[in-house]
Motif scaffolding. Structure first.
Motif, PDB file in Angstrom:
ATOM      1  N   ILE A  82       0.837  -1.697  -0.112  1.00 48.74           N
ATOM      2  CA  ILE A  82       0.046  -0.039  -0.461  1.00 48.74           C
ATOM      3  C   ILE A  82       0.826   1.430   0.292  1.00 48.74           C
ATOM      4  N   GLU A  83       0.662   2.129  -0.934  1.00 51.69           N
ATOM      5  CA  GLU A  83       1.586   3.285  -1.050  1.00 51.69           C
ATOM      6  C   GLU A  83       1.848   4.135   0.725  1.00 51.69           C
ATOM      7  N   ASP A  84       3.053   4.671   1.152  1.00 57.95           N
ATOM      8  CA  ASP A  84       3.320   5.311   1.986  1.00 57.95           C
ATOM      9  C   ASP A  84       2.733   4.995   3.038  1.00 57.95           C
ATOM     10  N   VAL A  85       2.687   3.052   3.031  1.00 57.91           N
ATOM     11  CA  VAL A  85       2.105   2.588   4.549  1.00 57.91           C
ATOM     12  C   VAL A  85       3.073   1.317   4.956  1.00 57.91           C
ATOM     13  N   ASP A  86       3.787   1.249   5.660  1.00 56.46           N
ATOM     14  CA  ASP A  86       4.492   0.186   6.049  1.00 56.46           C
ATOM     15  C   ASP A  86       3.561  -1.286   5.705  1.00 56.46           C
ATOM     16  N   GLY A  87       4.632  -2.301   4.863  1.00 54.10           N
ATOM     17  CA  GLY A  87       4.122  -4.059   5.602  1.00 54.10           C
ATOM     18  C   GLY A  87       3.964  -4.265   3.345  1.00 54.10           C
ATOM     19  N   ILE A  88       4.099  -4.729   3.696  1.00 50.33           N
ATOM     20  CA  ILE A  88       3.929  -6.182   2.408  1.00 50.33           C
ATOM     21  C   ILE A  88       3.612  -7.707   2.622  1.00 50.33           C
ATOM     22  N   VAL A  89       2.500  -7.601   2.043  1.00 55.70           N
ATOM     23  CA  VAL A  89       2.460  -9.683   1.631  1.00 55.70           C
ATOM     24  C   VAL A  89       2.522 -10.047   0.397  1.00 55.70           C
ATOM     25  N   GLU A  90       3.692 -11.318   1.183  1.00 58.19           N
ATOM     26  CA  GLU A  90       4.349 -12.096  -0.191  1.00 58.19           C
ATOM     27  C   GLU A  90       3.682 -12.867  -0.768  1.00 58.19           C
ATOM     28  N   ALA A  91       2.729 -14.015  -1.961  1.00 58.62           N
ATOM     29  CA  ALA A  91       3.315 -15.315  -2.219  1.00 58.62           C
ATOM     30  C   ALA A  91       3.606 -15.683  -2.753  1.00 58.62           C
ATOM     31  N   SER A  92       4.159 -16.868  -3.357  1.00 56.14           N
ATOM     32  CA  SER A  92       4.985 -17.503  -4.577  1.00 56.14           C
ATOM     33  C   SER A  92       3.560 -17.811  -4.839  1.00 56.14           C
ATOM     34  N   ALA A  93       3.433 -18.248  -6.597  1.00 50.38           N
ATOM     35  CA  ALA A  93       2.788 -18.882  -6.956  1.00 50.38           C
ATOM     36  C   ALA A  93       1.983 -20.188  -6.719  1.00 50.38           C
TER      37      ALA A  93
END
Length: 129
Positions: free
Chosen positions: A80-91
């Motif tokens: 999310i632009e300018d928000v801390d964090g990320i979700v990452e997922a492989s195929a």
């Protein structure tokens, strides 16, 4: 001869660090560290497939929430632009992470994998009061 070895190792280490930084995929989002899920918070579910998100419009009340990303075809992430964090997922994987946004507004979410956002892999998150 022995004096050159530390410089070669140092140069190789610096090169690896620069390549890792260049490939980090940061594209205007917050930190690239997955946040832990937030127990009891609402969860938004998003599917990444074919360089798009489904749905590409989300809405949540201000405060804590989780995002579950299902990646169908290849590695994708959710920022999310300018928000801390990320979700990452492989195929074929589904991952969840927590976010906090206290300010009601419209935010852009996107995939920071090189080329994905430019291909249109983004959407709008509306945070309400």
């Amino acid at each position: 001869m022995f004096r050159r070895i530390p410089f070669v190792v140092l140069g190789a280490s610096l090169g690896v660090g620069l390549v890792a930084a260049a490939c980090s995929g940061d594209d205007g989002g917050g930190s690239a560290v997955p946040n832990p899920t937030i127990p009891g918070a609402p969860t938004l579910e998003v599917v990444g497939n074919n360089l798009s998100f489904e749905p590409d419009e989300l809405e949540v009340a201000a405060g804590d929430f989780n995002v579950t990303l299902e990646s169908v075809d290849q590695f994708h992430d959710f920022n999310i632009e300018d928000v801390d964090g990320i979700v990452e997922a492989s195929a074929g994987e589904t991952e969840t992470a927590g976010f906090t946004i206290d300010e009601p507004d419209e935010y852009t979410f996107f995939c920071s994998v090189p080329g994905h956002r430019a291909a249109g892999m983004e959407g709008t998150l509306t945070v309400t009061e």
